[in-house]
Motif scaffolding. Structure first.
Motif, mmCIF file in Angstrom:
data_model
loop_
_atom_site.group_PDB
_atom_site.id
_atom_site.type_symbol
_atom_site.label_atom_id
_atom_site.label_comp_id
_atom_site.label_asym_id
_atom_site.label_seq_id
_atom_site.Cartn_x
_atom_site.Cartn_y
_atom_site.Cartn_z
ATOM 1 N N GLY A 227 1.023 -1.016 -0.170
ATOM 2 C CA GLY A 227 -0.474 -0.134 0.128
ATOM 3 C C GLY A 227 0.805 1.770 -0.525
ATOM 4 N N VAL A 228 -0.376 2.240 0.483
ATOM 5 C CA VAL A 228 1.111 3.683 0.559
ATOM 6 C C VAL A 228 1.572 4.010 1.162
ATOM 7 N N ALA A 229 1.979 3.012 2.837
ATOM 8 C CA ALA A 229 2.120 3.102 3.240
ATOM 9 C C ALA A 229 2.315 1.769 4.228
ATOM 10 N N PRO A 230 3.654 1.490 3.736
ATOM 11 C CA PRO A 230 3.122 -0.560 3.977
ATOM 12 C C PRO A 230 3.725 -1.055 6.238
ATOM 13 N N ASN A 231 4.930 0.227 6.271
ATOM 14 C CA ASN A 231 4.672 0.049 7.861
ATOM 15 C C ASN A 231 4.178 1.120 8.938
#
Length: 267
Positions: A227-231
């Motif tokens: 996704g956009v911000a995997p973490n």
């Protein structure tokens, strides 16, 4: 002489009797079938935007209803929805040949054919150029907490994870994970936050925000996605019933405790 005339008269009478009959007059073509019996023109979905737009907080519901009632009889469209808070408009099914005339009606700003969109995760980050921003700034969402207010999240999904070594901002509550440290089902008033709806809308949104399929994830090859911000961490705030849609925006005591620590809210 008299006998000769009689013979001629007999021949003429016999010839006239044996002559071919006159050609019959052809029947007139049948009249065209009534309009109701003809094949109806296919209707297409459109959005009709009105020139006058809402100015107050109460909207212009009556205005839109009046326009629909007036134009509906003239253009034979089928109304699907009416809008009057953010925009004065309505959606309808309309014969394509009537678009130009309806657009020219006083008070109508535009008539736009609706497009049909389908959810797709494969190109979300590329279309929004998130991949370029990630590479340019070296960000991946770590340290962020995003609340997903929707139909729920499957916290056991293979892509609901943090990379090894990422320090979570919020410690997980019992039954939750480092990726999804907390959630609540406000619709059913329990802790079951899994998205079991047919639409999987909450799961789709959670995936766009912070799915973590790992380096080289490829939805077509291995079913994994980033996704956009995997973490980033996610909070699973389920506000829709599984069996039927009903908003359940009730006072959230936990919200008061967590809002100062949230990075974003997705509804």
């Amino acid at each position: 002489m008299k006998k000769h005339l009689i013979s001629v008269a007999a021949v003429l009478a016999l010839g006239l009797g044996l002559a071919a009959p006159a050609a019959a007059t052809p029947d007139a073509p049948p009249p065209p079938p009534p309009q109701s019996a003809q094949k109806a023109e296919k209707k297409i979905p459109v959005i009709v935007t009105l020139e006058r737009q809402p100015k107050g907080v109460n909207g212009d519901g009556q205005l839109v209803s009046d326009v629909v009632a007036k134009l509906g009889k003239r253009y034979d469209f089928t109304v699907k929805r009416q809008f009057s808070y953010l925009v004065n408009a309505f959606s309808a099914y309309l014969p394509e040949s009537a678009i130009a005339d309806l657009t020219a009606e006083p008070g109508v700003l535009a008539v736009d054919r609706m497009r049909v969109y389908y959810p797709s995760m494969e190109s979300a980050t590329e279309l929004t150029q998130v991949d370029k921003a990630t590479e340019a700034y070296g960000v991946d969402g770590r340290g962020l907490v995003v609340s997903i207010v929707d139909t729920g999240i499957d916290i056991a999904h293979q892509d609901m994870r943090l990379d090894e070594g990422v320090e979570p901002r919020l410690a997980p509550a019992d039954g939750f994970t480092a990726k999804v440290p907390y959630g609540y089902n406000f619709a059913d008033e329990n802790g079951e936050v899994k998205d079991t709806t047919a639409s999987q809308h909450g799961m789709h949104v959670a995936g766009i925000v912070a799915a973590n399929g790992g380096e080289g994830a490829d939805i077509a090859e291995d079913g994994r996605i980033n996704g956009v911000a995997p973490n980033a961490q996610l909070l699973a705030m389920k506000v829709f019933l599984t069996t039927r849609i009903r908003r359940a925006l009730r006072p959230m005591m936990l919200w008061r405790q967590l809002k100062s620590r949230l990075s974003a809210v997705q509804m």
